[in-house]
Scaffold this motif. Structure first.
Motif, mmCIF file in Angstrom:
data_model
loop_
_atom_site.group_PDB
_atom_site.id
_atom_site.type_symbol
_atom_site.label_atom_id
_atom_site.label_comp_id
_atom_site.label_asym_id
_atom_site.label_seq_id
_atom_site.Cartn_x
_atom_site.Cartn_y
_atom_site.Cartn_z
ATOM 1 N N ARG A 74 0.843 -1.186 0.000
ATOM 2 C CA ARG A 74 0.000 0.000 0.000
ATOM 3 C C ARG A 74 0.884 1.244 0.000
ATOM 4 O O ARG A 74 2.080 1.166 0.337
ATOM 5 C CB ARG A 74 -0.935 -0.009 1.204
ATOM 6 N N PRO A 75 0.364 2.402 -0.387
ATOM 7 C CA PRO A 75 1.173 3.628 -0.389
ATOM 8 C C PRO A 75 1.739 3.932 1.001
ATOM 9 O O PRO A 75 1.228 3.455 2.017
ATOM 10 C CB PRO A 75 0.181 4.706 -0.828
ATOM 11 N N SER A 131 -1.132 3.641 5.464
ATOM 12 C CA SER A 131 -1.439 3.323 6.857
ATOM 13 C C SER A 131 -0.964 4.450 7.759
ATOM 14 O O SER A 131 -0.216 5.337 7.335
ATOM 15 C CB SER A 131 -0.746 2.017 7.261
ATOM 16 N N GLY A 132 -1.384 4.428 8.999
ATOM 17 C CA GLY A 132 -0.987 5.470 9.934
ATOM 18 C C GLY A 132 0.506 5.496 10.203
ATOM 19 O O GLY A 132 1.092 6.559 10.412
ATOM 20 N N LEU A 135 4.286 1.983 7.502
ATOM 21 C CA LEU A 135 5.170 0.805 7.463
ATOM 22 C C LEU A 135 4.390 -0.515 7.448
ATOM 23 O O LEU A 135 4.990 -1.574 7.602
ATOM 24 C CB LEU A 135 6.108 0.813 8.679
ATOM 25 N N ASP A 136 3.092 -0.443 7.257
ATOM 26 C CA ASP A 136 2.264 -1.645 7.296
ATOM 27 C C ASP A 136 2.691 -2.629 6.204
ATOM 28 O O ASP A 136 2.662 -2.292 5.017
ATOM 29 C CB ASP A 136 0.801 -1.253 7.088
ATOM 30 N N PRO A 137 3.064 -3.868 6.565
ATOM 31 C CA PRO A 137 3.510 -4.840 5.562
ATOM 32 C C PRO A 137 2.366 -5.602 4.903
ATOM 33 O O PRO A 137 2.592 -6.404 4.004
ATOM 34 C CB PRO A 137 4.398 -5.786 6.375
ATOM 35 N N HIS A 138 1.133 -5.387 5.350
ATOM 36 C CA HIS A 138 0.009 -6.187 4.871
ATOM 37 C C HIS A 138 -0.836 -5.459 3.830
ATOM 38 O O HIS A 138 -0.927 -4.237 3.829
ATOM 39 C CB HIS A 138 -0.904 -6.587 6.035
#
Length: 210
Positions: A74-75, A131-132, A135-138
């Motif tokens: 995701r961005p 994401s907030g 760094l969200d890997p999902h």
């Protein structure tokens, strides 16, 4: 004067005591428990190469994959190129922000173009919003499924095989209740590089490594 000296001495001894307990003993106990019961997580959930000589990332931190043969994350607003661990954070733009609205529209068009999708195809929110933490890997399952055709073409595999591969790496909701089914892009892309050439030519199943 004697009372002042006594108070200073007591305060100093308390400072030393609490520094020793909370700055030394407590961290060591927590580290010991973590290393004993959660050795992988306590070391940052690092992903090592096949020779285990160097790590290629962490399953807790996304990476900015851009090549066609990889699933795209995701961005991210963390750093200039995104996914900079030193600059974790979001854009702080609200849903009424014109800047955010324009950015999302541009991302939708870019996502459709890179994945060769028609305008009738619904684009999942996580494909065009950050994401907030940045760094969200999902990513969501739908996001992954919409990228299957591109990756299959880039790697010379059938879509059914890549689709099966995604399902094998799907994470279910935590405790079967919290969140939704998702895919860890870092783990999935690493596994694709490691296993992608081991697909059986007649079956979507994976061969065992030699």
């Amino acid at each position: 004067m004697a009372n002042i000296i006594s108070m200073v001495k007591s305060a100093f001894m308390l400072l030393l005591f609490f520094t020793l307990i909370f700055g030394g003993v407590y961290p060591l106990i927590v580290y010991g428990i973590g290393s004993l019961f959660f050795p992988d997580k306590s070391r940052g959930s690092l992903i090592y190469d096949e020779e285990k000589q160097m790590y290629v990332g962490s399953s807790l931190m996304g990476q900015n994959f851009t090549e066609d043969k990889y699933f795209h994350p995701r961005p991210s607003y963390a750093g200039v190129k995104g996914y900079d661990g030193k600059l974790s954070g979001g854009s702080n733009l609200g849903p009424t922000s014109q800047k955010l609205i324009v950015a999302v529209k541009e991302r939708i068009e870019a996502y459709r173009k890179v994945n060769n999708l028609s305008k009738e195809v619904y684009i999942p929110a996580d494909a065009v919003t950050a994401s907030g933490s940045g760094l969200d890997p999902h990513i969501s399952l739908r996001n992954a499924f919409l990228q299957v055709a591109r990756i299959a073409k880039a790697r010379g595999l059938s879509e059914d095989k890549v689709f099966s591969f995604v399902l094998r790496h799907t994470e279910t909701p935590s405790y079967q209740v919290f969140g939704e089914s998702r895919v860890n892009v870092v783990l999935l892309n690493y596994a694709l590089d490691k296993w992608g050439t081991l697909f059986d030519s007649e079956s979507p199943e994976l061969k065992s490594p030699k």
